[in-house]
Design a protein around this motif. Sequence first.
Motif, mmCIF file in Angstrom:
data_model
loop_
_atom_site.group_PDB
_atom_site.id
_atom_site.type_symbol
_atom_site.label_atom_id
_atom_site.label_comp_id
_atom_site.label_asym_id
_atom_site.label_seq_id
_atom_site.Cartn_x
_atom_site.Cartn_y
_atom_site.Cartn_z
ATOM 1 N N VAL A 1 -6.477 1.709 18.296
ATOM 2 C CA VAL A 1 -5.342 1.695 17.372
ATOM 3 C C VAL A 1 -5.793 2.112 15.974
ATOM 4 O O VAL A 1 -5.113 2.890 15.300
ATOM 5 C CB VAL A 1 -4.673 0.299 17.354
ATOM 6 C CG1 VAL A 1 -3.704 0.170 16.207
ATOM 7 C CG2 VAL A 1 -3.977 0.041 18.680
ATOM 8 N N ALA A 2 -6.948 1.630 15.543
ATOM 9 C CA ALA A 2 -7.473 2.000 14.223
ATOM 10 C C ALA A 2 -7.697 3.508 14.136
ATOM 11 O O ALA A 2 -7.449 4.123 13.096
ATOM 12 C CB ALA A 2 -8.766 1.251 13.939
ATOM 13 N N GLY A 3 -8.134 4.111 15.235
ATOM 14 C CA GLY A 3 -8.353 5.549 15.255
ATOM 15 C C GLY A 3 -7.075 6.360 15.239
ATOM 16 O O GLY A 3 -7.081 7.543 14.895
ATOM 17 N N LEU A 4 -5.956 5.746 15.597
ATOM 18 C CA LEU A 4 -4.666 6.436 15.636
ATOM 19 C C LEU A 4 -3.899 6.356 14.323
ATOM 20 O O LEU A 4 -3.014 7.166 14.074
ATOM 21 C CB LEU A 4 -3.782 5.838 16.742
ATOM 22 C CG LEU A 4 -4.219 6.049 18.176
ATOM 23 C CD1 LEU A 4 -3.312 5.267 19.127
ATOM 24 C CD2 LEU A 4 -4.196 7.513 18.530
ATOM 25 N N LEU A 5 -4.230 5.378 13.480
ATOM 26 C CA LEU A 5 -3.450 5.136 12.261
ATOM 27 C C LEU A 5 -3.630 6.301 11.283
ATOM 28 O O LEU A 5 -4.741 6.577 10.836
ATOM 29 C CB LEU A 5 -3.886 3.827 11.605
ATOM 30 C CG LEU A 5 -3.053 3.361 10.422
ATOM 31 C CD1 LEU A 5 -1.639 3.001 10.876
ATOM 32 C CD2 LEU A 5 -3.702 2.164 9.756
ATOM 33 N N PRO A 6 -2.536 6.994 10.938
ATOM 34 C CA PRO A 6 -2.647 8.112 10.000
ATOM 35 C C PRO A 6 -2.794 7.623 8.562
ATOM 36 O O PRO A 6 -2.467 6.465 8.257
ATOM 37 C CB PRO A 6 -1.330 8.861 10.195
ATOM 38 C CG PRO A 6 -0.366 7.823 10.643
ATOM 39 C CD PRO A 6 -1.179 6.821 11.439
ATOM 40 N N GLY A 7 -3.255 8.492 7.701
ATOM 41 C CA GLY A 7 -3.361 8.166 6.283
ATOM 42 C C GLY A 7 -1.989 7.850 5.704
ATOM 43 O O GLY A 7 -0.972 8.349 6.172
ATOM 44 N N GLY A 8 -1.967 6.993 4.691
ATOM 45 C CA GLY A 8 -0.712 6.641 4.044
ATOM 46 C C GLY A 8 -0.014 5.437 4.652
ATOM 47 O O GLY A 8 1.034 5.025 4.167
ATOM 48 N N TRP A 9 -0.569 4.884 5.717
ATOM 49 C CA TRP A 9 0.002 3.691 6.338
ATOM 50 C C TRP A 9 -0.954 2.530 6.111
ATOM 51 O O TRP A 9 -2.165 2.680 6.177
ATOM 52 C CB TRP A 9 0.223 3.911 7.834
ATOM 53 C CG TRP A 9 1.288 4.911 8.126
ATOM 54 C CD1 TRP A 9 1.136 6.261 8.173
ATOM 55 C CD2 TRP A 9 2.663 4.652 8.376
ATOM 56 N NE1 TRP A 9 2.335 6.851 8.450
ATOM 57 C CE2 TRP A 9 3.293 5.897 8.589
ATOM 58 C CE3 TRP A 9 3.426 3.496 8.462
ATOM 59 C CZ2 TRP A 9 4.649 6.008 8.866
ATOM 60 C CZ3 TRP A 9 4.779 3.610 8.750
ATOM 61 C CH2 TRP A 9 5.378 4.849 8.946
#
Length: 116
Positions: free
Chosen positions: A94-102
């Motif tokens: 999940v950490a690897g999927l989180l895009p910048g700005g979130w």
Amino acid sequence: MTVFQRVIPVTGRPDLTDPITGRIVIPALVELHLRRDEGTPKGTREYAYVSVTGPRRLKSRQPGKPITSTGWHRANGDDYRHRAVRPDWLTEDVAGLLPGGWDPALLDLTDGGEPR
């Protein structure tokens, strides 16, 4: 409204027991769904949903039909998930999927204020 959705295939992950149904899923896909509502009366609101999909592990230990286990956006669960703890492998995915700005806190990806 801003929506971000990402699905990744996963292999070699341990079976995951859904704490609500008791069914065991053999992880094949991890899905992250993020939503940001801006300009609401309460300001900007963000939501996150994480699910794991794969074949159900049957009592015979053989794979069965695909099922989805939802609600894994919280690391330590909640009353709905009977306080089930999200496995480390899923937290890493999940950490690897989180895009910048979130905000990482949206997915319980912080320890003492520091991103994991």
